[in-house]
Motif scaffolding. Structure first.
Motif, short mmCIF file in Angstrom:
data_model
loop_
_atom_site.label_atom_id
_atom_site.label_comp_id
_atom_site.label_asym_id
_atom_site.label_seq_id
_atom_site.Cartn_x
_atom_site.Cartn_y
_atom_site.Cartn_z
N GLY A 19 29.42 47.29 34.05
CA GLY A 19 29.60 47.77 32.71
C GLY A 19 28.28 47.88 32.00
O GLY A 19 27.24 47.53 32.50
N VAL A 20 28.30 48.43 30.78
CA VAL A 20 27.09 48.56 29.99
C VAL A 20 27.13 47.55 28.87
O VAL A 20 28.13 47.41 28.18
CB VAL A 20 26.97 50.00 29.43
CG1 VAL A 20 25.73 50.12 28.58
CG2 VAL A 20 26.95 51.01 30.56
N MET A 38 31.85 38.13 36.80
CA MET A 38 33.25 38.33 37.15
C MET A 38 33.75 39.65 36.55
O MET A 38 33.08 40.26 35.71
CB MET A 38 34.10 37.17 36.64
CG MET A 38 33.61 35.80 37.06
SD MET A 38 34.49 34.46 36.24
CE MET A 38 36.04 34.48 37.15
N SER A 39 34.92 40.06 36.99
CA SER A 39 35.54 41.26 36.42
C SER A 39 36.09 40.93 35.03
O SER A 39 36.34 39.76 34.71
CB SER A 39 36.66 41.76 37.33
OG SER A 39 37.71 40.81 37.39
N PRO A 40 36.30 41.95 34.18
CA PRO A 40 36.79 41.68 32.81
C PRO A 40 38.10 40.90 32.77
O PRO A 40 38.26 40.00 31.94
CB PRO A 40 36.94 43.09 32.22
CG PRO A 40 35.94 43.91 32.98
CD PRO A 40 35.93 43.35 34.37
N ALA A 41 39.05 41.24 33.64
CA ALA A 41 40.34 40.54 33.62
C ALA A 41 40.18 39.08 34.01
O ALA A 41 40.85 38.20 33.46
CB ALA A 41 41.32 41.24 34.56
N ARG A 53 40.96 41.70 39.82
CA ARG A 53 39.87 42.65 39.96
C ARG A 53 40.39 44.08 40.00
O ARG A 53 39.78 44.99 39.43
CB ARG A 53 39.04 42.33 41.21
CG ARG A 53 38.20 41.07 41.08
CD ARG A 53 37.25 40.89 42.23
NE ARG A 53 37.94 40.49 43.45
CZ ARG A 53 38.15 39.23 43.80
NH1 ARG A 53 37.73 38.25 43.03
NH2 ARG A 53 38.77 38.93 44.93
N ALA A 54 41.54 44.28 40.66
CA ALA A 54 42.14 45.62 40.69
C ALA A 54 42.59 46.03 39.30
O ALA A 54 42.45 47.20 38.90
CB ALA A 54 43.32 45.62 41.66
N LEU A 55 43.13 45.08 38.54
CA LEU A 55 43.55 45.36 37.17
C LEU A 55 42.36 45.77 36.31
O LEU A 55 42.45 46.69 35.48
CB LEU A 55 44.22 44.12 36.57
CG LEU A 55 44.70 44.22 35.12
CD1 LEU A 55 45.75 45.32 34.97
CD2 LEU A 55 45.27 42.88 34.66
N SER A 56 41.23 45.10 36.51
CA SER A 56 40.02 45.46 35.76
C SER A 56 39.58 46.89 36.09
O SER A 56 39.19 47.64 35.20
CB SER A 56 38.89 44.47 36.09
OG SER A 56 39.22 43.17 35.69
#
Length: 347
Positions: free
Chosen positions: A119-120, A198-201, A328-331
């Motif tokens: 992400g930014v 980590m991923s956002p979710a 991670r897939a949800l993110s």
């Protein structure tokens, strides 16, 4: 007799201790054989008795030697494979780091900075954080491979003992990420604390730089096979102890936040240099909180594996892997969602 110097690499870069040990064992056998051949008993009866004893000893020695040599050969082969894999891993990590540095340089030139999950975000990312993100990406790749092997073993109905060996290997895989986090926290504690690797979710459920052990147990247990009464009691006690430790850590973190606020805001501006130095010193305590939280996570997983059977422990890791894989897939789905849908949500 073997030449020990032959096991030193001509380039002086490595030394094969396994083959050296094998050569030493062979030398010892040769010396013992020479001693047996050179000894001549004075009496025929003694000679016959000693011959029988020596023959038995020889067979036992040969059997033990053959087993030892076979073990040494297997260990040497594994050592060479590990070394080869490690060198390949270092080369791959070097290439990834070079690519990451190029991405960071390009992002800076555009006035943006790339976060760990692609992400930014505003602000800069330290070299230590970048290296940790790269190592974590490698860990995730290994995790996918090991999860496939674990699933195949469970579906293949392997014996519980064989499954236990695979589970122990997977537990060592988790030990590796805790070690990586320990090193990463020393380099950039904020990066670990905020969960930007980590991923956002996943960050929605972040607790002191990782998962909350008691909640993990709460999620996993209903999806396991029927537990015995002794297992149920052990897991209940484990969850209770984890919860108590979590509460103590969270209370300590809350006190730390209060102390940090007072250090930053509670002194006159004219004393800014001194009190900011005190505040900066207090920030080093964050590393201790992450270390203690990771220690609790690690101990909980180890204890959970000891309570469960091999098949149950394998299923436990499968549930954990599938859960975080779905997060991670949800993110990814959220990031790639159609902008028209986002606009409708705003309206």
């Amino acid at each position: 007799m073997a030449n020990l110097s032959s096991f030193i690499n001509p380039e002086g870069s490595s030394f094969d201790f396994e083959e050296l040990e094998e050569a030493i064992v062979l030398q010892r056998v040769e010396l013992q054989n020479d001693e047996l051949q050179s000894s001549q008993p004075s009496s025929n009866q003694n000679q016959s008795q000693r011959k029988g004893a020596n023959s038995t000893s020889q067979r036992q020695l040969d059997a033990k030697t053959l087993r030892r040599l076979a073990q040494n050969r297997v260990a040497a082969k594994k050592s060479r494979l590990r070394k080869k894999a490690y060198i390949q891993q270092l080369e791959s990590s070097r290439i990834k780091l070079s690519q990451l540095e190029q991405d960071l340089h390009r992002a800076r030139s555009e006035g943006l900075f790339l976060g760990a999950c692609g992400g930014v975000m505003g602000g800069n990312i330290s070299s230590g954080a970048a290296i940790f993100d790269m190592e974590y990406a490698r860990w995730l790749d290994n995790d996918l491979r090991m999860m496939s092997e674990l699933r195949a073993a469970v579906e293949g109905h392997l014996p519980d003992g064989d499954l236990r060996a695979i589970v122990d290997g997977y537990m060592s895989h988790y030990d590796e990420i805790f070690e990586l986090k320990s090193v990463g926290a020393k380099s950039d504690v904020f990066h670990l604390m905020t969960g930007m690797w980590m991923s956002p979710a996943e960050r929605c459920f972040l607790w002191i730089g990782g998962f909350r052990p008691s909640k993990l147990i709460e999620m996993v247990i209903p999806q396991l096979e029927t537990l015995t009464e002794q297992q149920a009691v052990g897991i209940c006690n484990l969850q209770r102890c984890s919860q108590e430790t979590e509460d103590a850590l969270y209370q300590g973190l809350d006190q730390f936040h209060h102390s940090l606020i007072m250090a930053v805001a509670g002194t006159a501006m004219m004393e800014g240099v001194n009190h900011m130095a005190v505040a900066a010193g207090k920030l080093s305590n964050l590393e201790g909180f992450i270390r203690q939280a990771d220690m609790l996570r690690q101990q909980t997983l180890h204890q959970l594996c000891r309570i469960l059977t091999g098949r149950q422990a394998a299923r436990c890791f499968m549930v954990i892997g599938e859960y975080y894989g779905r997060l991670r897939a949800l993110s990814s789905l959220w990031v790639s969602r159609p902008r028209e849908y986002e606009q409708e949500m705003v309206e």
